[in-house]
Design a protein around this motif. Structure first.
Motif, PDB file in Angstrom:
ATOM      1  N   PHE A  76       0.837  -1.200   0.000  1.00 31.00           N
ATOM      2  CA  PHE A  76       0.000   0.000   0.000  1.00 31.00           C
ATOM      3  C   PHE A  76       0.871   1.249   0.000  1.00 31.00           C
ATOM      4  O   PHE A  76       0.570   2.240  -0.671  1.00 31.00           O
ATOM      5  N   ASN A  77       1.960   1.190   0.768  1.00 32.91           N
ATOM      6  CA  ASN A  77       2.863   2.320   0.871  1.00 32.91           C
ATOM      7  C   ASN A  77       3.441   2.672  -0.506  1.00 32.91           C
ATOM      8  O   ASN A  77       3.391   3.831  -0.941  1.00 32.91           O
ATOM      9  N   VAL A  78       3.943   1.663  -1.217  1.00 33.99           N
ATOM     10  CA  VAL A  78       4.543   1.904  -2.525  1.00 33.99           C
ATOM     11  C   VAL A  78       3.486   2.351  -3.533  1.00 33.99           C
ATOM     12  O   VAL A  78       3.719   3.272  -4.326  1.00 33.99           O
ATOM     13  N   VAL A  79       2.313   1.724  -3.492  1.00 35.58           N
ATOM     14  CA  VAL A  79       1.234   2.120  -4.407  1.00 35.58           C
ATOM     15  C   VAL A  79       0.885   3.594  -4.208  1.00 35.58           C
ATOM     16  O   VAL A  79       0.749   4.359  -5.165  1.00 35.58           O
ATOM     17  N   GLY A  80       0.771   3.996  -2.936  1.00 36.60           N
ATOM     18  CA  GLY A  80       0.438   5.391  -2.627  1.00 36.60           C
ATOM     19  C   GLY A  80       1.496   6.344  -3.157  1.00 36.60           C
ATOM     20  O   GLY A  80       1.175   7.393  -3.737  1.00 36.60           O
ATOM     21  N   MET A  81       2.772   5.983  -2.969  1.00 37.00           N
ATOM     22  CA  MET A  81       3.851   6.859  -3.448  1.00 37.00           C
ATOM     23  C   MET A  81       3.845   6.968  -4.968  1.00 37.00           C
ATOM     24  O   MET A  81       3.964   8.061  -5.525  1.00 37.00           O
ATOM     25  N   GLU A  82       3.717   5.815  -5.640  1.00 35.57           N
ATOM     26  CA  GLU A  82       3.726   5.815  -7.108  1.00 35.57           C
ATOM     27  C   GLU A  82       2.587   6.664  -7.660  1.00 35.57           C
ATOM     28  O   GLU A  82       2.785   7.459  -8.574  1.00 35.57           O
ATOM     29  N   LYS A  83       1.394   6.502  -7.058  1.00 38.29           N
ATOM     30  CA  LYS A  83       0.239   7.282  -7.532  1.00 38.29           C
ATOM     31  C   LYS A  83       0.501   8.778  -7.382  1.00 38.29           C
ATOM     32  O   LYS A  83       0.151   9.574  -8.248  1.00 38.29           O
ATOM     33  N   ALA A  84       1.095   9.161  -6.225  1.00 39.54           N
ATOM     34  CA  ALA A  84       1.363  10.578  -5.982  1.00 39.54           C
ATOM     35  C   ALA A  84       2.405  11.103  -6.966  1.00 39.54           C
ATOM     36  O   ALA A  84       2.258  12.192  -7.535  1.00 39.54           O
ATOM     37  N   LEU A  85       3.470  10.308  -7.199  1.00 46.50           N
ATOM     38  CA  LEU A  85       4.542  10.775  -8.082  1.00 46.50           C
ATOM     39  C   LEU A  85       4.076  10.873  -9.527  1.00 46.50           C
ATOM     40  O   LEU A  85       4.465  11.791 -10.263  1.00 46.50           O
ATOM     41  N   ILE A  86       3.207   9.923  -9.963  1.00 47.49           N
ATOM     42  CA  ILE A  86       2.644  10.002 -11.313  1.00 47.49           C
ATOM     43  C   ILE A  86       1.902  11.317 -11.502  1.00 47.49           C
ATOM     44  O   ILE A  86       1.918  11.907 -12.571  1.00 47.49           O
ATOM     45  N   HIS A  87       1.253  11.791 -10.422  1.00 49.03           N
ATOM     46  CA  HIS A  87       0.515  13.045 -10.520  1.00 49.03           C
ATOM     47  C   HIS A  87       1.361  14.234 -10.087  1.00 49.03           C
ATOM     48  O   HIS A  87       0.835  15.245  -9.607  1.00 49.03           O
ATOM     49  N   VAL A 147       5.363  14.974  -0.216  1.00 46.26           N
ATOM     50  CA  VAL A 147       3.929  14.686  -0.312  1.00 46.26           C
ATOM     51  C   VAL A 147       3.723  13.211  -0.655  1.00 46.26           C
ATOM     52  O   VAL A 147       2.826  12.543  -0.114  1.00 46.26           O
ATOM     53  N   ALA A 148       4.599  12.680  -1.539  1.00 49.31           N
ATOM     54  CA  ALA A 148       4.481  11.265  -1.921  1.00 49.31           C
ATOM     55  C   ALA A 148       4.678  10.359  -0.708  1.00 49.31           C
ATOM     56  O   ALA A 148       3.947   9.377  -0.530  1.00 49.31           O
ATOM     57  N   ILE A 149       5.659  10.685   0.142  1.00 55.00           N
ATOM     58  CA  ILE A 149       5.879   9.879   1.343  1.00 55.00           C
ATOM     59  C   ILE A 149       4.648   9.955   2.256  1.00 55.00           C
ATOM     60  O   ILE A 149       4.190   8.939   2.790  1.00 55.00           O
ATOM     61  N   ALA A 150       4.086  11.162   2.403  1.00 55.64           N
ATOM     62  CA  ALA A 150       2.869  11.304   3.208  1.00 55.64           C
ATOM     63  C   ALA A 150       1.735  10.465   2.623  1.00 55.64           C
ATOM     64  O   ALA A 150       0.980   9.813   3.354  1.00 55.64           O
ATOM     65  N   MET A 151       1.617  10.446   1.288  1.00 61.57           N
ATOM     66  CA  MET A 151       0.537   9.690   0.641  1.00 61.57           C
ATOM     67  C   MET A 151       0.724   8.189   0.841  1.00 61.57           C
ATOM     68  O   MET A 151      -0.239   7.455   1.046  1.00 61.57           O
ATOM     69  N   GLY A 152       1.976   7.728   0.752  1.00 62.44           N
ATOM     70  CA  GLY A 152       2.239   6.316   1.007  1.00 62.44           C
ATOM     71  C   GLY A 152       1.818   5.933   2.420  1.00 62.44           C
ATOM     72  O   GLY A 152       1.139   4.919   2.629  1.00 62.44           O
ATOM     73  N   THR A 153       2.191   6.761   3.378  1.00 61.70           N
ATOM     74  CA  THR A 153       1.852   6.476   4.771  1.00 61.70           C
ATOM     75  C   THR A 153       0.340   6.508   4.975  1.00 61.70           C
ATOM     76  O   THR A 153      -0.225   5.642   5.658  1.00 61.70           O
TER      77      THR A 153
END
Lengths: 203, 203, 203
Positions: free
Chosen positions: C102-113, C119-125
């Protein structure tokens, strides 16, 4: 928004982060608990406001707010390691200014996006009090903003003052100043003289 | 949406606002607590639905819903000042109609925005029960919708009834009426005969 | 995203749904309580992430996630009817993998956008821990992720590992693998040796 506005806004976020960290200290949380409570208290209200208005969330756009939160939490942690006494009294006064500022920021953001005045007042109040409400819900407290001294009601009164000033044609910066002064004075008065607003007659 | 739909929807919001105000009364909250609990209960579910569907939040678009919430809370407060007894029984019946209506509104909104049927059923249920769930979480109750008599499950059944009616080619207004009738009858039946849905075998 | 990614993601959702169902069992909830707790735990974190990033909510786009949640809850309910003992130990290990993913998925989604790294680290968490946090708040527990063994902090460390790997020019799939390995090893280590992160000195 102008530059000083940005700096005062960052200060408001920092004050809320400190109050979240203090709650984590009282609840004897550790590590991540502190980060979550500080963040939720500092940016929770503005996040909900931006989501409801369907505009980009402010801390995704400008990472200064995240850093401000983390630095404020870190400084508070270091302070508490050296001295278990914390100047709660000054915090309450800083918090009154933070509340007033968040309230005006929320209203201005809503009005810029063409929201009606009653929605703008709701957005100001959400920005001001929702972070503290989330903090208390997560810690299993009945939220302080919901019973006890006047807190959120001062946001609503500050919002109405803004609306009245605007209605009588004051310029934007004067509306802001009038609203800030009203909210801060109401809140400091409520703290000093323990104002309350009973609505139920409970025997 | 047609005009009568709008009016019934406002009535549904008002009923939920009354239930939030009553909870604030039981918890001896004051001032802002009443406003928050009434608002959260009345518009919380629809707000989450609109945010998840990424459409404009309904009460930002149409301020009638905010006024409806505030007036309902005010009337309830005045009622409670004059008489501590409240017709809870009628409220439960009104609430069953409100639940059924919120459910159908949520489904229709989701289907208009091309959501699949299973998402539409989830949206109907969110609209119907999320406000009450938030109310209970804020008041530190284990949410009523989660244990006890059938509540949210009636939304899901009403949603499935809608889906079946639609599948067999009924027109939209008939799907709505079938779903409303199913939800209301299930809910009133659950209240009358204390239906439950045990899923765990707990010794 | 590639096909295997989709399948592992569905497995992560299912693991979280199982953990929500187990909590509902411990709290002796019934019927809808199980569905709500399973859903909130499984898709709550990703929902908040998508709303904050202002992208379409993942389970509205792809209903596989809803079905995965429901099937996982159903299987757990049937298991618990036949045997009150549940292999909690294996669940904790599966949960560590789910958290890392979930952590990696969240980061990837944030970085794609195009979100900044912090912010990506926060989104992963958020993706990793917010579902469990909501589960605990609804059940009136002080959230487990907030005090006790290292949980969310492992997400942050896994996120920082991703950021470092990316900074040194590793390709995307290697960043993912490094981050996954870091989070899983930290979490399993925290479980095995009861790592903690005390930040306050409380006498």
């Amino acid at each position: 928004m102008t530059d000083w506005f940005h700096w005062i806004n960052l200060a408001g976020v920092a004050v809320c982060a400190v109050s979240g960290t203090l709650m984590a200290y009282q609840k004897r949380m550790d590590g991540f608990g502190v980060v979550v409570l500080a963040s939720v208290t500092a940016i929770g209200g503005g996040t909900l406001r931006d989501i409801v208005l369907d505009i980009p969330v402010f801390w995704v756009q400008d990472t200064d707010y995240l850093y401000s939160t983390l630095v404020a939490a870190l400084v508070t942690i270091i302070w508490l390691r050296f001295s278990p006494r914390f100047p709660y009294h000054y915090l309450l006064i800083a918090d009154a200014f933070g509340l007033a500022l968040f309230n005006v920021v929320g209203m201005e953001k809503a009005l810029i996006h063409d929201a009606p005045m009653v929605v703008a007042i709701a957005m100001g109040t959400i920005t001001g009090v929702f972070g503290g409400l989330l903090r208390d819900v997560i810690c299993r407290e009945i939220p302080l903003v919901l019973n006890g001294e006047l807190y959120a009601i001062t946001c609503i009164i500050g919002g109405v003052a803004y609306a009245i000033a605007r209605h009588y044609g004051f310029e934007s910066q004067w509306c802001v100043i009038i609203s800030l002064a009203t909210t801060v004075l109401m809140r400091l008065g409520a703290l000093r003289w323990h104002w309350q607003l009973p609505v139920f007659r409970i025997e």
